[in-house]
Design an enzyme around this catalytic site. Structure first.
Site, PDB file in Angstrom:
ATOM      1  N   GLU B 265      36.056  36.957  46.961  1.00 38.33           N
ATOM      2  CA  GLU B 265      36.635  38.144  46.314  1.00 38.33           C
ATOM      3  C   GLU B 265      35.706  39.277  46.688  1.00 38.33           C
ATOM      4  O   GLU B 265      34.524  39.250  46.334  1.00 38.33           O
ATOM      5  CB  GLU B 265      36.719  37.886  44.807  1.00 38.33           C
ATOM      6  CG  GLU B 265      37.610  38.861  44.082  1.00 38.33           C
ATOM      7  CD  GLU B 265      36.802  40.007  43.515  1.00 38.33           C
ATOM      8  OE1 GLU B 265      36.624  41.015  44.250  1.00 38.33           O
ATOM      9  OE2 GLU B 265      36.357  39.895  42.370  1.00 38.33           O
ATOM     10  N   CYS B 302      34.731  45.483  40.473  1.00 35.79           N
ATOM     11  CA  CYS B 302      35.554  45.358  41.687  1.00 35.79           C
ATOM     12  C   CYS B 302      36.889  46.067  41.514  1.00 35.79           C
ATOM     13  O   CYS B 302      37.572  46.335  42.488  1.00 35.79           O
ATOM     14  CB  CYS B 302      35.773  43.909  42.093  1.00 35.79           C
ATOM     15  SG  CYS B 302      35.577  42.713  40.792  1.00 35.79           S
TER      16      CYS B 302
END
Lengths: 527, 527
Positions: B265, B302
């Protein structure tokens, strides 16, 4: 309607290249007539660009529209009639019965995906409703479902000119998911591939699908496939073939600026563990059954049983003898192409020439592109020590591994690479006492078979055709059965989205009547 | 109990290396006391070998046993009390409230996976019963379910020392699937990681899990991670971090003799599309809300909104002004590490120094490792022409892109790389008329958000935290929410298997009461 040798950029035939090639008839040992135009770099780019343009419109079609398209493909393939079957036979050397059977399987696959779309639950709808009063923070409404990834490239497979090629499982599953497909046809059956292309394009036109939902590129080398896999607009790849070929494509895709998934179904030797009870109870029957499975379709199945593992014993001696006798009586049949025969002979000689390998039976009556079946044997100790014995011999060959004891048999299994299938022949009583064998074999394979043969891959929801590397490049997926659709989709979540603008699969009232996970519960109920 | 700086090979502390490192307190600007032993090559190999040994036993534990283990980990993390929280704060510079919140999230994740195991349907049981009388060929009984892939390596993430690290989502989901885990701790919070390791090992011992189900390796460079990913017994990798780091690991894994999946990720700029109606109806509110979202946690999420896309207009001028004013009033907060601050400053200067970029607001009061927030703006035409403007600036920064018209706005979206999230701010009426924006944005992201902020990632079944590359290396999966378990499993099919020897999930009577697909029907009924 005739074969033209053209590429198809969507609906438009195109043969701009100067390089052409012909297919080969492995029975008559002659080139077939049609010259096929190798796709040029410009044609490849045009096909992918058109697929990208078609993607928006195609992805937005309803499940019913996609299902109608898939059914129409099946109908148009059938409507090709004898022209397709005759081309298939002249390009593969396989008998007419196989051509008919594989055509039926191909149509069955297309209809199975159409049914899957009509049932609708494959999108894996998951819904978590809002909890505005939750402490310490409110919970928003989030819902997700599978959506198509984009244009997909499918490589035709040499050994299934219909069922794993142009309108085979990869194409059917990608179209079902909502992805346009560009097929790189297999050069050994380019004519079969063109016939099927015509059927797909006719079906697309008849059901109002956008131009570019399907394209077809001819190719006799690796350049066309390489360019397709490297094209930035391609989002996924399906491949059935050799370990070397599949692994190269996988790595090529990983090195792209944007890596993409490659689903390569590659080699497998499909180990068969023969436990003592099976030999005692019906060793002779199994020997004869396996002689048939080993030589079926000239051994050109990815589930061909290439390894038979058991304990050395008097019963094993009998088994080997019966197996050898049955193999000796099998008439050789032609392989798909002289190059495949050449590979078979080389690999067979390599394996059978290793230290400690004894040839049990070898047929010697092959002519032309026919393959001489062979079975050989080796001890468990030799097998463990020599990785060359672990490689696939693509063709009618199998190696019997005789182990000194169960510990060695388990070690043999632990030394195997990943496999599509693993079979255990035993009494139920013995199977229940051999959790070690089941556990060891289960960790190496995608499909465990009890008292059967690995050849014969049912197209059904529960099928798993894919195993740990090198059986396939992605063991989490299957290339046969309806779950193959999952390879071409990714989840998209909708947070705080207005009800009336949600996809139907995610609406409160569940208008599609599908199975969903709602607040952690599996249900078909409306919210 | 104290921090020791040791590695943990299963239950055994080990510090055989000569290389040590310390963590850094970004608030007090001092090194923390404990010296951590970089794992040696031998320690890494020992940990993986032990994980492989533990795999058989761990995979065979019942869902209830695994669930008890996960719950015990949550309990043991809580039992660490203030020692954990204080170490967290001194290693991250994040406030105590965040430490407590993230601990709660971490425990919640572990319990969510325990609940998932107890419910049981995650194994995706699919059953096709035999049809012995089918023509032309009988159909055999085939059943499949998800089984664990083997030992998994998890890389701790810098920005979530608990929830995405040692006992974070990757570890919890892999343990839930039945895979032993080896964590490569993040060097910035090695002490936090050791505390959590102690909790996991205590939980494993208390619930009777095999030694080796969890190991922990310290590392301040890339060598330990590289060796772990290349180890032949490792079967999967979880990573949260930079695009460069994640992509390097992905390619390293693809080059192994046996390629393995890497779930990385990575970066995301999380575009926010502000449609005209949103500016007219509540532009000022959105500007203030987004000032908070952009600077939350010093922008180290993120899902931080790094790009705000709208049409040039008088309302957009107001929006920019309010946003700039709100940003200017935000007090700088410390980043996780001087190196992260350095990266932020470099990327911020790179982007804001590009042609046509106007700085709207810049805070200048940061001291130590604090980051000065910034918002800037640029035209759509400049953004489309300059890929440097598309890169993530990890920290409290956002770029407003002003487009001349809707066609340009759509082109801006089409030029984006893959993203974790995409947000649309609009009235419902305007959203319903902008299917072009929804379709374009949907193809780029894993999660679409309507009238909200992307920060705040709910841990729930419907969450999708993962998008097209480079948001993640595998857009078909999520790293947050219970579906994260699917990354660590692969289907195994059982053909013609005796009823009493099938896994419980596949038995006719459905003893687990789970949702299954039986002959194509989704049902919880017995057969």
């Amino acid at each position: 309607m005739n074969l033209t040798g053209q590429n198809y950029i969507g609906n438009s035939p195109s043969g701009k290249g100067s390089k052409t090639f012909q297919t080969y008839n492995p029975v008559s040992l002659e080139l077939n007539a049609t010259s096929f135009y190798e796709a040029t770099s410009q044609e490849i780019d045009a096909a992918v660009q058109l697929a990208q343009t078609a993607f928006n419109e195609y992805a937005a079609t309803t499940p019913e529209q996609k299902a109608a398209f898939l059914v129409a493909i099946a109908e148009e393939i059938e409507a090709l009639g004898d022209a397709l079957l005759e081309t298939y036979v002249t390009e593969s050397g396989l008998p007419m019965g196989r051509a008919q059977g594989e055509r039926g399987r191909t149509m069955g696959q297309l209809r199975a995906f159409a049914n899957l779309l009509q049932e609708g639950s494959w999108v894996e709808a998951v819904i978590d409703t809002a909890q505005p009063d939750r402490q310490p923070l409110p919970k928003v409404d989030i819902r997700k479902m599978q959506e198509p990834i984009g244009p997909v490239v499918v490589f035709g497979a040499s050994n299934f000119p219909l069922a794993f090629s142009t309108a085979g499982g990869d194409t059917a599953s990608a179209l079902a998911a909502g992805c346009p497909v560009i097929v790189k046809g297999h050069p050994m059956h380019a004519g079969t591939s063109e016939w099927v292309t015509k059927a797909i394009l006719k079906a697309a036109e008849r059901t109002g699908m956008p131009n570019g939902v399907f394209s077809h590129m001819n190719s006799s080398g690796i350049e066309v496939g390489t360019q397709l896999v490297q094209h930035p607009l391609v989002k996924g790849v399906g491949f059935t073939g050799s370990i070397a070929g599949g692994t190269a494509l996988y790595r090529l895709a990983a090195e792209r600026p944007e890596p993409i998934p490659v689903y390569a179904e590659m080699g497998s030797i499909n180990p068969v563990v023969v436990l003592p009870s099976a030999l005692v109870e019906k060793g002779n029957d199994w020997a004869k059954t396996y002689a048939g499975s080993i030589t079926l379709g000239s051994g050109q199945f990815c589930t061909n049983p290439g390894l038979i593992i058991g304990l050395a014993s008097a019963e094993m001696e009998d088994f080997k003898q019966i197996l050898a006798g049955a193999i000796s009586e099998i008439a050789p049949s032609s392989m798909l192409h002289p190059n495949i025969l050449k590979g078979y002979e080389a690999n067979k000689n390599e394996v059978s020439g290793q230290n400690g390998v004894a040839v049990l039976a070898q047929v010697n009556s092959a002519t032309g592109t026919q393959a001489n079946p062979m079975v050989a044997s080796v001890t468990g100790a030799e097998f463990i020590a020599n990785p060359k014995l672990h490689t696939e011999v693509f063709g009618p060959f199998s190696l019997v591994v005789e182990c000194a004891h169960m510990a060695e048999l388990n070690t043999v299994i632990q030394h195997l690479e990943g496999q599509l299938t693993g079979t255990i022949l035993a009494s139920e009583t013995e199977l229940s006492s051999r959790t070690d064998v089941v556990s060891n074999l289960g960790k190496k394979v995608g499909r465990l078979i009890f008292n059967g043969v690995p050849t014969g891959v049912e197209v059904c929801p529960a099928m798993q055709h894919g195993g740990p590397f090198p059986a396939s490049s992605d063991s989490r997926t299957t290339s046969v059965g309806t779950d193959a659709i999952k390879r071409w989709a990714r989840p998209v979540a909708y947070q705080n989205w207005p009800q009336n603008l949600l996809p139907n699969a995610l609406k409160d009232e569940n208008p599609l009547g599908i199975s969903r996970v709602v607040n952690g519960e599996h249900t078909k109920a409306a919210i």
